[in-house]
Motif scaffolding. Sequence first.
Motif, PDB file in Angstrom:
ATOM      1  N   THR A 179       0.677  -1.291  -0.324  1.00  0.00           N
ATOM      2  CA  THR A 179      -0.214   0.112   0.017  1.00  0.00           C
ATOM      3  C   THR A 179       0.693   1.284   0.172  1.00  0.00           C
ATOM      4  N   CYS A 180       2.565   1.395   1.113  1.00  0.00           N
ATOM      5  CA  CYS A 180       2.786   2.431   0.460  1.00  0.00           C
ATOM      6  C   CYS A 180       3.292   2.817  -1.552  1.00  0.00           C
ATOM      7  N   ALA A 181       3.564   1.496  -2.492  1.00  0.00           N
ATOM      8  CA  ALA A 181       3.354   1.509  -3.569  1.00  0.00           C
ATOM      9  C   ALA A 181       2.577   2.835  -4.448  1.00  0.00           C
ATOM     10  N   THR A 182       1.140   1.540  -3.722  1.00  0.00           N
ATOM     11  CA  THR A 182       0.171   1.984  -5.014  1.00  0.00           C
ATOM     12  C   THR A 182      -0.889   2.941  -4.064  1.00  0.00           C
ATOM     13  N   HIS A 183      -0.409   2.850  -2.892  1.00  0.00           N
ATOM     14  CA  HIS A 183      -1.708   4.407  -1.938  1.00  0.00           C
ATOM     15  C   HIS A 183      -1.150   5.634  -1.315  1.00  0.00           C
ATOM     16  N   GLY A 184       0.048   5.359  -1.017  1.00  0.00           N
ATOM     17  CA  GLY A 184       0.885   6.094  -0.280  1.00  0.00           C
ATOM     18  C   GLY A 184       1.064   5.403   1.181  1.00  0.00           C
ATOM     19  N   CYS A 185      -0.022   4.366   1.886  1.00  0.00           N
ATOM     20  CA  CYS A 185      -0.299   4.027   2.407  1.00  0.00           C
ATOM     21  C   CYS A 185      -0.136   4.674   4.190  1.00  0.00           C
ATOM     22  N   LEU A 186       1.236   4.808   5.105  1.00  0.00           N
ATOM     23  CA  LEU A 186       0.746   6.126   6.789  1.00  0.00           C
ATOM     24  C   LEU A 186       1.759   7.062   6.398  1.00  0.00           C
ATOM     25  N   GLN A 187       2.821   6.667   5.406  1.00  0.00           N
ATOM     26  CA  GLN A 187       3.871   7.491   5.172  1.00  0.00           C
ATOM     27  C   GLN A 187       3.106   9.192   4.987  1.00  0.00           C
ATOM     28  N   ILE A 228      -0.155  -3.976  -6.045  1.00  0.00           N
ATOM     29  CA  ILE A 228      -1.344  -5.192  -5.405  1.00  0.00           C
ATOM     30  C   ILE A 228      -0.524  -4.531  -4.236  1.00  0.00           C
ATOM     31  N   PRO A 229      -2.160  -3.920  -3.261  1.00  0.00           N
ATOM     32  CA  PRO A 229      -1.867  -3.410  -2.008  1.00  0.00           C
ATOM     33  C   PRO A 229      -2.226  -4.393  -1.503  1.00  0.00           C
ATOM     34  N   GLY A 230      -1.991  -3.242   0.167  1.00  0.00           N
ATOM     35  CA  GLY A 230      -1.725  -4.605   1.079  1.00  0.00           C
ATOM     36  C   GLY A 230      -0.861  -3.643   1.953  1.00  0.00           C
ATOM     37  N   CYS A 231      -1.667  -3.857   3.683  1.00  0.00           N
ATOM     38  CA  CYS A 231      -0.012  -3.524   4.995  1.00  0.00           C
ATOM     39  C   CYS A 231       0.151  -4.761   5.825  1.00  0.00           C
ATOM     40  N   PRO A 232       0.401  -6.042   5.436  1.00  0.00           N
ATOM     41  CA  PRO A 232       1.591  -5.876   4.081  1.00  0.00           C
ATOM     42  C   PRO A 232       0.606  -6.841   2.950  1.00  0.00           C
ATOM     43  N   TYR A 233       1.485  -6.749   1.770  1.00  0.00           N
ATOM     44  CA  TYR A 233       0.580  -7.560   1.272  1.00  0.00           C
ATOM     45  C   TYR A 233      -0.051  -8.987   1.470  1.00  0.00           C
ATOM     46  N   ASP A 234      -0.326  -9.578   0.333  1.00  0.00           N
ATOM     47  CA  ASP A 234      -0.690 -11.118   0.882  1.00  0.00           C
ATOM     48  C   ASP A 234       0.246 -12.008  -0.675  1.00  0.00           C
ATOM     49  N   GLY A 274     -12.642 -11.577  13.886  1.00  0.00           N
ATOM     50  CA  GLY A 274     -13.047 -10.824  15.142  1.00  0.00           C
ATOM     51  C   GLY A 274     -13.187  -9.482  14.904  1.00  0.00           C
ATOM     52  N   LEU A 275     -12.173  -9.321  14.188  1.00  0.00           N
ATOM     53  CA  LEU A 275     -11.503  -7.491  14.290  1.00  0.00           C
ATOM     54  C   LEU A 275     -11.956  -6.874  12.876  1.00  0.00           C
ATOM     55  N   GLY A 276     -12.355  -5.870  12.899  1.00  0.00           N
ATOM     56  CA  GLY A 276     -13.085  -4.502  11.345  1.00  0.00           C
ATOM     57  C   GLY A 276     -11.454  -4.794  10.989  1.00  0.00           C
ATOM     58  N   CYS A 277     -11.848  -4.411   9.538  1.00  0.00           N
ATOM     59  CA  CYS A 277     -11.357  -4.118   8.458  1.00  0.00           C
ATOM     60  C   CYS A 277     -10.352  -2.327   8.454  1.00  0.00           C
ATOM     61  N   ILE A 278      -9.532  -2.872   8.142  1.00  0.00           N
ATOM     62  CA  ILE A 278      -8.665  -0.820   8.599  1.00  0.00           C
ATOM     63  C   ILE A 278      -8.649  -0.793   7.628  1.00  0.00           C
ATOM     64  N   GLY A 279      -8.605  -1.251   6.221  1.00  0.00           N
ATOM     65  CA  GLY A 279      -8.715  -0.090   5.010  1.00  0.00           C
ATOM     66  C   GLY A 279      -7.416  -0.502   4.624  1.00  0.00           C
ATOM     67  N   CYS A 280      -6.399  -1.372   4.489  1.00  0.00           N
ATOM     68  CA  CYS A 280      -4.974  -1.731   3.718  1.00  0.00           C
ATOM     69  C   CYS A 280      -4.937  -2.039   2.866  1.00  0.00           C
ATOM     70  N   ARG A 281      -5.873  -2.223   2.251  1.00  0.00           N
ATOM     71  CA  ARG A 281      -5.561  -2.045   0.772  1.00  0.00           C
ATOM     72  C   ARG A 281      -6.612  -1.794  -0.122  1.00  0.00           C
ATOM     73  N   GLY A 282      -6.372   0.075   0.909  1.00  0.00           N
ATOM     74  CA  GLY A 282      -6.342   1.267  -0.154  1.00  0.00           C
ATOM     75  C   GLY A 282      -8.386   0.827  -0.497  1.00  0.00           C
ATOM     76  N   PRO A 283      -8.774   2.027  -0.994  1.00  0.00           N
ATOM     77  CA  PRO A 283      -9.858   2.073  -1.589  1.00  0.00           C
ATOM     78  C   PRO A 283     -10.936   0.775  -2.702  1.00  0.00           C
ATOM     79  N   LEU A 284     -11.945   1.125  -3.016  1.00  0.00           N
ATOM     80  CA  LEU A 284     -12.143   0.805  -4.374  1.00  0.00           C
ATOM     81  C   LEU A 284     -12.030   1.134  -5.049  1.00  0.00           C
TER      82      LEU A 284
END
Length: 241
Positions: free
Chosen positions: A81-89, A129-135, A196-206
């Motif tokens: 996700t850093c490369a695809t959407h910028g992620c936390l940085q 391929i997004p994800g923090c980290p990706y699959d 059992g946790l909520g999705c945190i959105g780490c793969r970026g928006p649709l």
Amino acid sequence: MKLGVFELTDCGGCALNFLFLYERLFDVLEFYEIEEFHMATSLEGKHFDVGLVTGTVSSHRDLEVLREARNRSDYLIALGTCATHGCLQASVELPLKEKLKAVYGDEGNPMRALDPKPIVEYVTVDLAIPGCPYDKNELFQALIDIAKGIEPVRPDYPVCLECKLNEYECVLVKKGLPCLGPITLGGCNAACPRSGLGCIGCRGPLPGEVNLAGEFEVLKGLGYDEEYIMRKFKTFARWGQ
């Protein structure tokens, strides 16, 4: 085929995740020769059939490495996700220049830093391929498909669909947890809701039109305040900008 892995500014987890393929890494090596990957080899290649780039462009050095990777790779993959959407940085508020001035005064920018941005802001990529980290399974399948001349599958559905397919309990409806599954790109097999946790959105928006307003109202109706919701939206992908 020649493979190169290029690391820009990030935590290093996405490059390491490639090595975490473990035994299946040998399956990848049936098709690829790793010509450049500073985490694993001192080799430096000249041309690559496939290039993998992780991290954000956060310095002039990053930008130079990225442009070299694009120019030397026939097929370029933005990985993580850093490369695809910028992620936390990229979620840091205020322009970087203001933050540097607060620390260094008027001395300028000694490390030649840039406002962190995903690589897709600077170059054209052939696959993201997004994800923090990706699959890592998604990367494995993409590399095997490319080696066989098959265009990799690009998910275009939300995480919610994966919850339904796996018959996971909806943590948003049943538990009232803040879950971004309705607006987040699927492909992770709903890893967080499975636990059992909520999705945190780490793969970026649709891709395309995303109903942020609807998600905002649902979370607000569950008692979460507006500032908290906006922080959740912006954490990985700067939603709302």
